[in-house]
Structure formats: structure tokens, C-alpha cells
Enzyme design. Structure first.
Site, mmCIF file in Angstrom:
data_model
loop_
_atom_site.group_PDB
_atom_site.id
_atom_site.type_symbol
_atom_site.label_atom_id
_atom_site.label_comp_id
_atom_site.label_asym_id
_atom_site.label_seq_id
_atom_site.Cartn_x
_atom_site.Cartn_y
_atom_site.Cartn_z
ATOM 1 N N GLU A 1 0.852 -1.195 0.000
ATOM 2 C CA GLU A 1 0.000 0.000 0.000
ATOM 3 C C GLU A 1 0.892 1.251 0.000
ATOM 4 O O GLU A 1 0.736 2.146 -0.823
ATOM 5 C CB GLU A 1 -0.899 -0.028 1.241
ATOM 6 C CG GLU A 1 -1.753 1.208 1.414
ATOM 7 C CD GLU A 1 -2.455 1.240 2.763
ATOM 8 O OE1 GLU A 1 -3.407 2.033 2.894
ATOM 9 O OE2 GLU A 1 -2.054 0.501 3.689
ATOM 10 N N HIS A 2 1.811 1.320 0.958
ATOM 11 C CA HIS A 2 2.786 2.413 1.038
ATOM 12 C C HIS A 2 4.181 1.849 0.809
ATOM 13 O O HIS A 2 4.535 0.826 1.404
ATOM 14 C CB HIS A 2 2.769 3.073 2.423
ATOM 15 C CG HIS A 2 1.428 3.555 2.870
ATOM 16 N ND1 HIS A 2 0.545 2.763 3.599
ATOM 17 C CD2 HIS A 2 0.809 4.757 2.703
ATOM 18 C CE1 HIS A 2 -0.552 3.456 3.858
ATOM 19 N NE2 HIS A 2 -0.419 4.667 3.324
#
Length: 428
Positions: free
Chosen positions: A323-324
Site C-alpha cells: 500500500e505504502h
């Protein structure tokens, strides 16, 4: 955090090591949301009042927040926080304004004109979680692109009592209607409508397991609403070399771990020294965090991978599809062309995830659980839809007719062919 040497793992062990904590809608959650959905659809506002009293322990007089409540919230909010929200709004607006599409208009061959037109989704609903850490930043991430896209109706739901910062941010971003309704019942109310809550076409925003299950259910209902994405537990992968500051790396890992016990954080590095120093820094920083107990639970199923080189680090990251993705290496931008799968990328030592979460301008609503292989971060396009247009002149039609007749005949769709042939016969 468990430390693993990547080259020593078998293919099966690598796959297992990159597996995320299991998520599923437990039977009791699904059953509870089923009951809430049926109740709200059948009883409308009455159900919402009752469920607010049951789950939020608040006896409401009105579902809609009044202008006076919004004004009073703004007065209570510290000026410093107002300024911070305004600055973040400016950056988020700038980034999303840059995403306004250029509409295609092309003559594919003489006399054949094709266009792409973009139109806003008419009615959108924003869900903002409440609780001990109300996510007023998510108001900015959802309301700003909705407004830029030109959505005609923007409504927001959040559990009562709604935090002052949420009310302030919503009003600042031009949200017309705010409902003090939370949980699965808010999602259902926006999807199907009640006497007070407006029915919307698409629902955006994060939430707990009940909210997530409600979004899943309404997105599959014939007369429900579309949703932005199915959200899983939050996650970060930090890719760092021997030049990275272990304190910086540790702080990025912990800023994600504190989100929830089911969050996962990953460090991938070719440096065993950095891995060890980062572990020590994590332990030191944990003692200063109010949410250290939550972070420790997340760290229990998190990993450190020792890679042979930076190229292998990138390969591991692409396989995990985070996601990050925080990239703390020298000349971080040089790696960008090799990164294929990530929701949002943070390049360099001074680009912590926190910046994107709040105020750099990018959107913090991101695909999780490996969906970045095929899905994108939330953006302006999610609040709009595309329509294609074609317009043929008589000569353009005539020139293309034979191609279409041959193709339609080959697919045995005679009415398609006839729609061309009838017109062709009447062209003088």
C-alpha cells in the site's frame, strides 16, 4: 520483527514470508450487517435513531448536523489546527486539479469522429470513522476530489458525536450535508436512502470490519451503490540501503504499525547492519508511543528481509505490492522506473509516509492487501465516469461500411449487418 535472509529461503518459504495477516468477514460480522441492512431498509430513520443509541450510546434529536453545530465546532477548534487543515487542503487541491482529464477528440479516419467525455458521478457519500482518533484528514482526501470532479451532491456520514475537526474540514471543503450516523447503518442508509439520508450513487471511505462488510454488501445489491475499494489492514514496506538513518526507518515502520494490530510493516534492505540498528531504534521509539501496545501486536507478524542488493529489494517489493512504499536509499528516484506495484511511493529520507497521509497533496486512500498489482490510489477519476461518442458523416459511414458488414457477418449477427446495409442502400 522476524528477520529472514531472502536468498536462503525456498520459493515456498518466500511466498509464505510475504503472506499478509488473514482477513475475512467472520460469520458473526456478516450476520450482524445483514440484520442492520434489513432493519435500515425496512425502517429508515427510525432504525438509525435506535442503532445510534445502541452502538454509539447517543440519543439523537436529529440525524442531520445543523449549521449552528458546524459554526460552533469551528469556533472551538484551535487556530493552529485550522491553519494546518487549510494548508493541506491547498496542496491536495493542487495535486487533484492537475488530474483533470484532457478530453479526447479524434478523427479515426476521414468522416469518423470519436470522443471521450467525462462526467461527474452525480451523488457521492463519504464515510469518515469517528472514535478516539477521528480521521479528519480523510475528509480532505475524499471531499476535495469530489468537489473538483463536479459531483452535484456530496454527503458525509460520521458516528456521533462528530469531532470538531471533521465538521470544520467538511464545511471547508464544501460538503453540503453532514449526517451524524456511523457504522454499517450509515453505509446502508447512503446506499438505499431513508427519509432523511439521501441515496447516493457511490460510497467512499474507510471503516472497521462492519463498515467494510456493509460496503461489500451494498456494492453487490442491485439497487445499492458502488464503492471506492475494499479496504484491508494498512501496510508499509520500507526499502532502505546502508546509507539510511535507522531512526528514520524505524519511525516509518512504527507510524504504520500504530494504525492497528492487524497492520503489517516490512523492511527490505541489503544491509544487515541497518536491519539490526533499525530493530534497536524500533524498541527505543516504542517506549514513547501511547499506542505502543497496538504497534507491538502489528510488529509480531511483520518482517525484515535481508536482500543481496537493491535490485533484489525492488523485486521483493514488487512481489509484495505494498500500500505504502518508502524508499530510503541514495538517489532514490533512480529506482522509480523499476517499481511496478505500490499504492503511494515516498522517495528519499525526507519523504515519510506521514507527509502523504496528511498534506503533501497525494491521496491517502490506497489499495491494500496486494491489490496495487491491479488497482490505483484514489484520484479524481474515481469521482467521474467516461462516455464515448462517435459521429459519422455520410461519406465516413460509406467508407467504413464494408469493414463493419464483413465483421458482423463473420460473427453471425445479421441485424448488425442489416443496420449498415439499409443505410448504405439509401445513400445517393
Amino acid at each position: 520483527m522476524q528477520t529472514l535472509i531472502w536468498k536462503d529461503l525456498t520459493e515456498q518459504e518466500k511466498k509464505q514470508a510475504l503472506t499478509r495477516p488473514a482477513i475475512s468477514a467472520a460469520g458473526n460480522i456478516k450476520d450482524a450487517v445483514d440484520a442492520i441492512r434489513e432493519n435500515v431498509v425496512a425502517n429508515g430513520d427510525k432504525a438509525l435513531f435506535e442503532l445510534s443509541e445502541k452502538f454509539d450510546r447517543v440519543k439523537l434529536n436529529s440525524l442531520e448536523v445543523s449549521e449552528q453545530q458546524i459554526e460552533e465546532a469551528a469556533q472551538r477548534l484551535p487556530e493552529e489546527l485550522k491553519q494546518a487543515i487549510q494548508n493541506a487542503k491547498k496542496n491536495i487541491e493542487a495535486f487533484h486539479l492537475a488530474q483533470v482529464p484532457v478530453e479526447a477528440d479524434v478523427e479515426t479516419q476521414s468522416g469518423v469522429r470519436c470522443q471521450v467525455l467525462t462526467r461527474p458521478i452525480n451523488r457521492v457519500g463519504l464515510y469518515i470513522p469517528g472514535g478516539s482518533a477521528p480521521l479528519f484528514s480523510t475528509v480532505l482526501m475524499l471531499a476535495i476530489p469530489a468537489k473538483i470532479a463536479g459531483c452535484k451532491k456530496i454527503v458525509l456520514c460520521s458516528p456521533p458525536p462528530i469531532a470538531d475537526a471533521i465538521l470544520y474540514a467538511a464545511n471547508l471543503c464544501g460538503v453540503e450535508t453532514i449526517y451524524q450516523v456511523g457504522g454499517a447503518q450509515a453505509v446502508v442508509a447512503m446506499a438505499f436512502g431513508t427519509e432523511t439520508v439521501a441515496k447516493v450513487d457511490k460510497i467512499f471511505g474507510p471503516g472497521n470490519a462492519f463498515v467494510t462488510e456493509a460496503k461489500r454488501q451494498v456494492s453487490q445489491a442491485v439497487n445499492g451503490a458502488a464503492i471506492d475499494m475494499q479496504a484491508g489492514p494498512s501496510e508499509v514496506l520500507v526499502l532502505a540501503d546502508e546509507n539510511a538513518d535507522p531512526d528514520f526507518v524505524a519511525s516509518d515502520l512504527l507510524s504504520q504499525a500504530e494504525h492497528g494490530a492487524d497492520s503489517q510493516v516490512i523492511l527490505v534492505t541489503p544491509s544487515e547492519r541497518l536491519a539490526l540498528e533499525t530493530e534497536l531504534a524500533v524498541e527505543r521509539q516504542l517506549t514513547t508511543l501511547p499506542r505502543s501496545e497496538i504497534a507491538q501486536k502489528a510488529l509480531a507478524h511483520s518482517r525484515i528481509f535481508i536482500a543481496e542488493n537493491l535490485q533484489q529489494c525492488v523485486e521483493i517489493s514488487n512481489e509484495y505490492a505494498p500500500e505504502h512504499l518508502v524508499v530510503q536509499v541514495q538517489n532514490a528516484r533512480d529506482l522509480l522506473s523499476n517499481i511496478d506495484n505500490a499504492g503511494s511511493i515516498f522517495l528519499g529520507a525526507y519523504s515519510p509516509e506521514s507527509m502523504g497521509d496528511y498534506a503533501s497533496g497525494t491521496n491517502h486512500v490506497l489499495p491494500t492487501y496486494g491489490y496495487t498489482r491491479t488497482s490505483s490510489s484514489l484520484g479524481l477519476a474515481d469521482f467521474s465516469k467516461r462516455m464515448t461518442v462517435q459521429e459519422l458523416s455520410p461519406q465516413g459511414f460509406k467508407d467504413l461500411a464494408k469493414t463493419v458488414e464483413v465483421m458482423a457477418a463473420a460473427e453471425r449477427l445479421d441485424a448488425h449487418k442489416q443496420a449498415v446495409s439499409i443505410r448504405l442502400a439509401k445513400i445517393k
